[in-house]
Write a protein that holds these residues in place. Structure first.
Motif, PDB file in Angstrom:
ATOM      1  N   MET A   1      -8.264  -2.172 -89.069  1.00 13.23           N
ATOM      2  CA  MET A   1      -7.552  -3.551 -88.945  1.00 13.23           C
ATOM      3  C   MET A   1      -5.857  -3.089 -88.978  1.00 13.23           C
ATOM      4  N   SER A   2      -5.212  -3.828 -88.289  1.00 10.69           N
ATOM      5  CA  SER A   2      -3.408  -3.066 -88.431  1.00 10.69           C
ATOM      6  C   SER A   2      -3.311  -4.553 -89.004  1.00 10.69           C
ATOM      7  N   ASP A   3      -2.070  -3.882 -89.813  1.00  7.76           N
ATOM      8  CA  ASP A   3      -1.682  -4.370 -91.583  1.00  7.76           C
ATOM      9  C   ASP A   3      -0.541  -5.406 -89.962  1.00  7.76           C
ATOM     10  N   ARG A   4       0.257  -4.722 -88.829  1.00  7.75           N
ATOM     11  CA  ARG A   4       0.621  -5.921 -87.623  1.00  7.75           C
ATOM     12  C   ARG A   4       0.650  -7.431 -87.484  1.00  7.75           C
ATOM     13  N   GLU A   5       1.511  -8.056 -87.685  1.00 12.80           N
ATOM     14  CA  GLU A   5       0.724  -8.799 -86.657  1.00 12.80           C
ATOM     15  C   GLU A   5       1.858  -9.601 -85.368  1.00 12.80           C
ATOM     16  N   PRO A   6       0.707  -9.723 -84.661  1.00  7.49           N
ATOM     17  CA  PRO A   6       1.693 -10.806 -83.623  1.00  7.49           C
ATOM     18  C   PRO A   6       2.934 -11.957 -83.606  1.00  7.49           C
ATOM     19  N   PRO A   7       3.797 -11.559 -83.595  1.00  7.26           N
ATOM     20  CA  PRO A   7       4.795 -12.163 -83.140  1.00  7.26           C
ATOM     21  C   PRO A   7       4.248 -13.935 -83.396  1.00  7.26           C
ATOM     22  N   GLU A   8       5.151 -14.859 -83.936  1.00  8.02           N
ATOM     23  CA  GLU A   8       4.988 -16.453 -83.578  1.00  8.02           C
ATOM     24  C   GLU A   8       5.914 -17.152 -83.405  1.00  8.02           C
ATOM     25  N   TYR A   9       5.858 -17.575 -81.991  1.00  4.70           N
ATOM     26  CA  TYR A   9       6.634 -18.016 -81.410  1.00  4.70           C
ATOM     27  C   TYR A   9       7.134 -19.544 -81.333  1.00  4.70           C
ATOM     28  N   PRO A  10       8.235 -19.860 -81.388  1.00  3.99           N
ATOM     29  CA  PRO A  10       7.887 -22.058 -81.321  1.00  3.99           C
ATOM     30  C   PRO A  10       6.586 -22.398 -80.020  1.00  3.99           C
ATOM     31  N   GLN A  11       6.409 -23.298 -80.688  1.00  3.24           N
ATOM     32  CA  GLN A  11       4.763 -24.572 -80.118  1.00  3.24           C
ATOM     33  C   GLN A  11       5.923 -25.170 -79.713  1.00  3.24           C
ATOM     34  N   PRO A  12       4.939 -25.362 -78.058  1.00  5.54           N
ATOM     35  CA  PRO A  12       5.648 -26.997 -77.119  1.00  5.54           C
ATOM     36  C   PRO A  12       5.855 -27.665 -77.983  1.00  5.54           C
ATOM     37  N   ASP A  13       5.000 -28.341 -79.019  1.00  4.99           N
ATOM     38  CA  ASP A  13       5.528 -29.478 -80.029  1.00  4.99           C
ATOM     39  C   ASP A  13       7.053 -29.573 -80.628  1.00  4.99           C
ATOM     40  N   GLU A  14       7.417 -28.035 -81.127  1.00  4.51           N
ATOM     41  CA  GLU A  14       9.093 -27.720 -81.314  1.00  4.51           C
ATOM     42  C   GLU A  14       9.376 -28.007 -80.439  1.00  4.51           C
ATOM     43  N   LEU A  15       9.763 -28.215 -79.539  1.00  3.83           N
ATOM     44  CA  LEU A  15      10.828 -27.857 -78.308  1.00  3.83           C
ATOM     45  C   LEU A  15      11.176 -29.000 -77.777  1.00  3.83           C
ATOM     46  N   ARG A  16      11.843 -29.055 -77.599  1.00  3.11           N
ATOM     47  CA  ARG A  16      12.598 -30.827 -76.849  1.00  3.11           C
ATOM     48  C   ARG A  16      13.640 -30.089 -75.733  1.00  3.11           C
ATOM     49  N   THR A  17      13.724 -30.656 -75.202  1.00  3.32           N
ATOM     50  CA  THR A  17      15.160 -31.290 -74.069  1.00  3.32           C
ATOM     51  C   THR A  17      16.234 -31.292 -74.788  1.00  3.32           C
ATOM     52  N   GLY A  18      17.808 -30.281 -74.819  1.00  2.00           N
ATOM     53  CA  GLY A  18      18.363 -30.225 -75.504  1.00  2.00           C
ATOM     54  C   GLY A  18      18.495 -29.602 -76.419  1.00  2.00           C
ATOM     55  N   LEU A  19      17.583 -28.636 -76.822  1.00  2.00           N
ATOM     56  CA  LEU A  19      17.415 -27.887 -77.903  1.00  2.00           C
ATOM     57  C   LEU A  19      18.319 -26.463 -77.028  1.00  2.00           C
ATOM     58  N   TYR A  20      18.605 -25.772 -77.958  1.00  2.00           N
ATOM     59  CA  TYR A  20      19.103 -24.397 -77.491  1.00  2.00           C
ATOM     60  C   TYR A  20      18.435 -22.959 -77.700  1.00  2.00           C
ATOM     61  N   VAL A  21      17.837 -22.414 -76.870  1.00  2.00           N
ATOM     62  CA  VAL A  21      16.904 -21.134 -77.313  1.00  2.00           C
ATOM     63  C   VAL A  21      17.208 -19.983 -76.665  1.00  2.00           C
ATOM     64  N   VAL A  22      16.525 -19.089 -77.232  1.00  2.00           N
ATOM     65  CA  VAL A  22      16.863 -17.802 -75.750  1.00  2.00           C
ATOM     66  C   VAL A  22      15.033 -17.330 -75.304  1.00  2.00           C
ATOM     67  N   VAL A  23      14.963 -17.393 -73.911  1.00  2.00           N
ATOM     68  CA  VAL A  23      14.104 -17.121 -73.407  1.00  2.00           C
ATOM     69  C   VAL A  23      13.886 -16.060 -72.769  1.00  2.00           C
ATOM     70  N   GLU A  24      12.336 -15.097 -73.111  1.00  2.00           N
ATOM     71  CA  GLU A  24      12.582 -14.370 -71.751  1.00  2.00           C
ATOM     72  C   GLU A  24      11.979 -14.915 -70.750  1.00  2.00           C
ATOM     73  N   GLN A  25      12.410 -13.861 -69.329  1.00  2.00           N
ATOM     74  CA  GLN A  25      11.978 -14.129 -68.332  1.00  2.00           C
ATOM     75  C   GLN A  25      10.763 -12.637 -67.604  1.00  2.00           C
ATOM     76  N   GLY A  26      10.710 -11.726 -68.194  1.00  2.00           N
ATOM     77  CA  GLY A  26       9.780 -11.045 -67.954  1.00  2.00           C
ATOM     78  C   GLY A  26       9.932  -9.482 -68.497  1.00  2.00           C
ATOM     79  N   HIS A  27       9.318  -8.803 -68.342  1.00  2.00           N
ATOM     80  CA  HIS A  27       9.752  -7.526 -68.931  1.00  2.00           C
ATOM     81  C   HIS A  27      10.475  -6.919 -68.334  1.00  2.00           C
ATOM     82  N   GLY A  28      11.334  -5.989 -68.701  1.00  2.00           N
ATOM     83  CA  GLY A  28      12.848  -5.105 -68.428  1.00  2.00           C
ATOM     84  C   GLY A  28      13.245  -6.460 -68.361  1.00  2.00           C
ATOM     85  N   ASN A  29      13.593  -7.491 -67.944  1.00  2.00           N
ATOM     86  CA  ASN A  29      14.844  -7.918 -67.884  1.00  2.00           C
ATOM     87  C   ASN A  29      15.232  -8.769 -69.466  1.00  2.00           C
TER      88      ASN A  29
END
Length: 74
Positions: A1-29
């Motif tokens: 069993m790993s002590d490392r847990e996957p990161p928890e990202y914001p859920q859709p119900d936490e997001l709304r139009t106009g909110l400022y966020v950081v997005v990832e477009q894909g690996h290597g970007n």
């Protein structure tokens, strides 16, 4: 069993139009910051997909604080 847990990202119900966020477009970007124009889909283990007002689509990695850091007006 790993002590490392996957990161928890914001859920859709936490997001709304106009909110400022950081997005990832894909690996290597580099992550991109911007304002949410639309939430595109439900969250999966990779996170919730959004479309920024700039037209960029990606997976939300974090929500930015309200006190600034947003794009300069054009």
């Amino acid at each position: 069993m790993s002590d490392r847990e996957p990161p928890e990202y914001p859920q859709p119900d936490e997001l709304r139009t106009g909110l400022y966020v950081v997005v990832e477009q894909g690996h290597g970007n580099d992550p991109i910051e911007g304002e949410i124009g639309a939430v595109l889909g439900a969250a999966d283990p990779e996170g919730a997909r959004v479309k920024l007002t700039s037209g960029v689509e990606g997976v939300v990695r974090r929500i930015e604080p309200d006190e600034g850091g947003g794009p300069e007006p054009t």
